[in-house]
Design a protein around this motif. Sequence first.
Motif, mmCIF file in Angstrom:
data_model
loop_
_atom_site.group_PDB
_atom_site.id
_atom_site.type_symbol
_atom_site.label_atom_id
_atom_site.label_comp_id
_atom_site.label_asym_id
_atom_site.label_seq_id
_atom_site.Cartn_x
_atom_site.Cartn_y
_atom_site.Cartn_z
ATOM 1 N N ALA A 69 0.843 -1.194 0.000
ATOM 2 C CA ALA A 69 0.000 0.000 0.000
ATOM 3 C C ALA A 69 0.879 1.245 0.000
ATOM 4 O O ALA A 69 0.636 2.201 -0.746
ATOM 5 N N LEU A 70 1.940 1.193 0.810
ATOM 6 C CA LEU A 70 2.854 2.339 0.893
ATOM 7 C C LEU A 70 3.537 2.568 -0.447
ATOM 8 O O LEU A 70 3.647 3.718 -0.923
ATOM 9 N N ALA A 71 3.954 1.469 -1.086
ATOM 10 C CA ALA A 71 4.588 1.582 -2.399
ATOM 11 C C ALA A 71 3.614 2.227 -3.388
ATOM 12 O O ALA A 71 3.991 3.074 -4.205
ATOM 13 N N GLY A 72 2.351 1.830 -3.285
ATOM 14 C CA GLY A 72 1.324 2.413 -4.156
ATOM 15 C C GLY A 72 1.201 3.912 -3.944
ATOM 16 O O GLY A 72 1.141 4.690 -4.916
ATOM 17 N N HIS A 73 1.185 4.329 -2.691
ATOM 18 C CA HIS A 73 1.071 5.760 -2.386
ATOM 19 C C HIS A 73 2.266 6.530 -2.940
ATOM 20 O O HIS A 73 2.114 7.595 -3.538
ATOM 21 N N LEU A 74 3.444 5.983 -2.768
ATOM 22 C CA LEU A 74 4.647 6.652 -3.267
ATOM 23 C C LEU A 74 4.597 6.765 -4.785
ATOM 24 O O LEU A 74 4.959 7.798 -5.371
ATOM 25 N N PRO A 114 1.476 17.159 -4.403
ATOM 26 C CA PRO A 114 1.101 15.904 -3.743
ATOM 27 C C PRO A 114 -0.302 15.998 -3.147
ATOM 28 O O PRO A 114 -0.690 17.046 -2.630
ATOM 29 N N ASP A 115 -1.036 14.911 -3.295
ATOM 30 C CA ASP A 115 -2.398 14.850 -2.744
ATOM 31 C C ASP A 115 -2.285 14.600 -1.234
ATOM 32 O O ASP A 115 -1.720 13.590 -0.819
ATOM 33 N N PRO A 116 -2.809 15.511 -0.406
ATOM 34 C CA PRO A 116 -2.666 15.330 1.050
ATOM 35 C C PRO A 116 -3.259 14.009 1.524
ATOM 36 O O PRO A 116 -2.774 13.408 2.472
ATOM 37 N N ARG A 117 -4.308 13.530 0.859
ATOM 38 C CA ARG A 117 -4.918 12.264 1.297
ATOM 39 C C ARG A 117 -3.944 11.107 1.079
ATOM 40 O O ARG A 117 -3.860 10.181 1.892
ATOM 41 N N THR A 118 -3.238 11.163 -0.057
ATOM 42 C CA THR A 118 -2.237 10.118 -0.310
ATOM 43 C C THR A 118 -1.137 10.177 0.753
ATOM 44 O O THR A 118 -0.686 9.138 1.269
ATOM 45 N N LEU A 119 -0.714 11.390 1.066
ATOM 46 C CA LEU A 119 0.339 11.540 2.091
ATOM 47 C C LEU A 119 -0.124 10.974 3.434
ATOM 48 O O LEU A 119 0.609 10.261 4.117
ATOM 49 N N ASP A 120 -1.375 11.295 3.800
ATOM 50 C CA ASP A 120 -1.895 10.808 5.077
ATOM 51 C C ASP A 120 -1.991 9.278 5.091
ATOM 52 O O ASP A 120 -1.669 8.618 6.088
ATOM 53 N N SER A 121 -2.461 8.731 3.950
ATOM 54 C CA SER A 121 -2.546 7.261 3.879
ATOM 55 C C SER A 121 -1.170 6.643 4.021
ATOM 56 O O SER A 121 -0.984 5.636 4.723
ATOM 57 N N ALA A 122 -0.193 7.243 3.359
ATOM 58 C CA ALA A 122 1.178 6.724 3.456
ATOM 59 C C ALA A 122 1.649 6.769 4.897
ATOM 60 O O ALA A 122 2.277 5.819 5.396
ATOM 61 N N ALA A 123 1.325 7.874 5.579
ATOM 62 C CA ALA A 123 1.724 7.996 6.985
ATOM 63 C C ALA A 123 1.064 6.899 7.809
ATOM 64 O O ALA A 123 1.698 6.271 8.668
ATOM 65 N N ARG A 124 -0.225 6.653 7.561
ATOM 66 C CA ARG A 124 -0.933 5.611 8.323
ATOM 67 C C ARG A 124 -0.326 4.235 8.082
ATOM 68 O O ARG A 124 -0.147 3.445 9.016
ATOM 69 N N GLU A 125 -0.004 3.952 6.817
ATOM 70 C CA GLU A 125 0.594 2.638 6.510
ATOM 71 C C GLU A 125 1.938 2.493 7.224
ATOM 72 O O GLU A 125 2.255 1.432 7.778
ATOM 73 N N THR A 126 2.709 3.565 7.180
ATOM 74 C CA THR A 126 4.024 3.513 7.824
ATOM 75 C C THR A 126 3.861 3.267 9.319
ATOM 76 O O THR A 126 4.568 2.452 9.922
ATOM 77 N N ALA A 182 -4.840 11.072 10.399
ATOM 78 C CA ALA A 182 -6.192 10.515 10.422
ATOM 79 C C ALA A 182 -7.229 11.599 10.704
ATOM 80 O O ALA A 182 -8.430 11.310 10.721
ATOM 81 N N GLY A 183 -6.784 12.830 10.945
ATOM 82 C CA GLY A 183 -7.716 13.907 11.255
ATOM 83 C C GLY A 183 -8.372 13.712 12.607
ATOM 84 O O GLY A 183 -9.481 14.153 12.863
ATOM 85 N N VAL A 184 -7.677 13.043 13.515
ATOM 86 C CA VAL A 184 -8.223 12.787 14.847
ATOM 87 C C VAL A 184 -7.461 13.646 15.856
ATOM 88 O O VAL A 184 -6.242 13.773 15.769
ATOM 89 N N GLU A 185 -8.202 14.221 16.796
ATOM 90 C CA GLU A 185 -7.535 15.032 17.808
ATOM 91 C C GLU A 185 -7.155 14.136 18.983
ATOM 92 O O GLU A 185 -8.007 13.502 19.597
ATOM 93 N N LEU A 186 -5.861 14.101 19.254
ATOM 94 C CA LEU A 186 -5.377 13.252 20.354
ATOM 95 C C LEU A 186 -4.953 14.138 21.520
ATOM 96 O O LEU A 186 -4.048 14.960 21.390
ATOM 97 N N GLY A 187 -5.627 13.981 22.647
ATOM 98 C CA GLY A 187 -5.249 14.749 23.838
ATOM 99 C C GLY A 187 -4.767 13.811 24.920
ATOM 100 O O GLY A 187 -5.173 12.648 24.982
ATOM 101 N N HIS A 188 -3.876 14.326 25.770
ATOM 102 C CA HIS A 188 -3.414 13.460 26.856
ATOM 103 C C HIS A 188 -3.110 14.295 28.086
ATOM 104 O O HIS A 188 -2.862 15.501 27.985
ATOM 105 N N ALA A 189 -3.142 13.631 29.241
ATOM 106 C CA ALA A 189 -2.794 14.315 30.481
ATOM 107 C C ALA A 189 -2.192 13.326 31.462
ATOM 108 O O ALA A 189 -2.597 12.152 31.512
ATOM 109 N N VAL A 190 -1.199 13.822 32.215
ATOM 110 C CA VAL A 190 -0.609 13.023 33.293
ATOM 111 C C VAL A 190 -0.612 13.893 34.536
ATOM 112 O O VAL A 190 -0.569 15.116 34.436
#
Lengths: 468, 221
Positions: free
Chosen positions: A262-267, A280-292, A340-348
């Motif tokens: 999949a990553l090879a396909g995105h590249l 570059p298509d941002p969606r392709t970049l994001d997919s590549a990031a997710r695969e990685t 992924a367009g997800v907001e990740l919050g954290h607290a310690v």
Amino acid sequence: MRLGLRGRLLLVVTGAGIALLLAVASAHEWLASRAAEQSLRAALEVRVDALDREACEAGRAPLFGRPPRGAGFHGEDFPRRTHGRRRPPFALHAYARDFAATSGGPPLPDRVRDELAAGGGWSVAAVGERALVGAMPTAWNEGPCAWVALTLQAPPALVPSATFGFTAVTLLLALGGVVALAAGSTVGRIRALAAEVRAVAERRYETRVTEHGGDEIGELGAAFNAAAAAVRAHLDEVEARERALREFVASTTHDVGVPLSALAGHLSDLREAHARGAGPDPRTLDSAARETHYIGALLRNLGAAARLEAGEPLRDAGDVDLGALVERVALRHAVLARAAGVELGHAVPEEAVLARGDVTLLEQAVDNLVHNAIRYNRAGGHVALVLEAGAGRFAIRVRDDGPGVAESELPRLAEPRFRGGDARTRRPEGSGLGLAIANEAAALHGFELRLRNAGEGGFEATLAGPAA
Amino acid sequence: MTPRILIVEDDEALGRQLADRLRQSGFEPTWLRDGGAALAVDPTGYALVVLDLMLPGAHGLDVLKAYREAAAETPVLVLSARNDTPSKVRALELGADDYVTKPFWPEELLARVQARLRRPSLQRESVFERGALRVDLDARSVAVGGAAVELTRAEFDLLAALVRRPGSAVSRQWLVEHVLDPDREGSARTLDVHVSRLRRKLGPEGGRIATVWGVGYRLGP
């Protein structure tokens, strides 16, 4: 030179036999010489009692000749003939107080003189190799007949007889024969056992040797069977592991191959877009990031799975700084969350929270919870990663506002699916390897992993346990 | 002054990426490809060292030991493909300050480098200022644009908790337990009420208090 069991036994028996015979011979000799001394003393006493002083002092008879009848002496036990000359078995001689021979007798040995002079009533000593001389004082013990002595020619028992030698040799041979026969049967059984053992080894320890006889050889067979069973069990285990490893490698290759393709396909897409002069298509970049990210997570999980599957106890436990762990996990997933367009919050909490455990496994468990929460969420969704502590316990909570999990699926979520072949098939709708590893890691630490659909929608996973 | 960072990494592609990324982020990277070369370098002139473990020439742990002896203060961030606890423990025992396992994202490494250089992350000074907001933790006073703002005890403690760790979210549970009076107002619902009152009192600066979904609150930039 190698000696067989039989040869060794024979050697031992021969050696022991010869030593025994020598001991018997020397005991026999000692007994015989004691008997000769006793006879000599008895003979001398009889003669001294019957001795006439005047006759003795005059050097007259009866200094020679046989003792009176019924004196209790068995003179016949001794040979009458020595060195071819006929001589009386006993010759009585008189000696003066200073031990000078007064009747032509041989000089008395020094030991005899000393013992008599010291007041011993009787003394005996060997003269040369073949005679004994015994002496005692006369009743008056003065004048030319103060002492009398009697010489006895060589007692026969001092020389081993031919009969004795013959008996000894026969005995030795008989003993050897018996030993050889007894050893023969033992040697045969041991040889048979050795042949059976070789055959069992050739058949990879799948058969057994026969255990006959309740003796040591039977025990040897039983011991070998026990050892062979242990070897067989070990071989089975190794073979099973090897098989599992082969399957593991095969399915891992597949699992890594899919996202890599999949990553090879995105590249390739990005390259073509570039060739067309398009950006570059941002969606392709994001997919590549997710695969990685997926490949990275997969590799970490495979490492963790290998260790968990080895079933080793928690060897590398230490105090784990859970705050730092949560920060690292959040940091690691920032890129994935953005893609992924997800907001990740954290607290310690402000204060450090420690737990006893293996930092790598615990981090992988939390990694997987966060990864799943992001992966199965939708763009615009949220993931919260919170470390809480209180009352000697900690809780790491991972919440999302994604679609949640069907209630019927919940109990099966954390099943150890990574065991066996179908472990890591990529299931976009499922949770795959991650939750199972989180669950195993929690169990190994004695921590609790709770999975539930949050009341207001979404999914919540909580890893909780005692704080250190 | 631009912080100098020493990178010891034998892989061409990874080393170049790291150097480029650090340069773009305002650092001055020096990149070495060989353990022997790394041993010949004096680490004292660097703000931080990024050290790969599997190196030609000398093992990374030997380099780490040498650097620790030469420059006890320079933080060393170890890069390793080995993701197991004994390796991490060993590196930390030899004096590494942090441990990043491959594969990693450049962002992750950059954030770790920045975090290491920024320490301590807790607000140490008594007075905190951001925009028109001024908070004096010791005097327990708050002002917006120079005008004093009257806060209740709970409201001030709430703001102080966020100010002590600017940029980091603080969980609702922590705030409820440490800020609210457990006898009177210790519930999650009251916390929201306190926050909305606080925001209102801070006026235009109230927007700095951001809600973090599922987590709690954070003092934003």
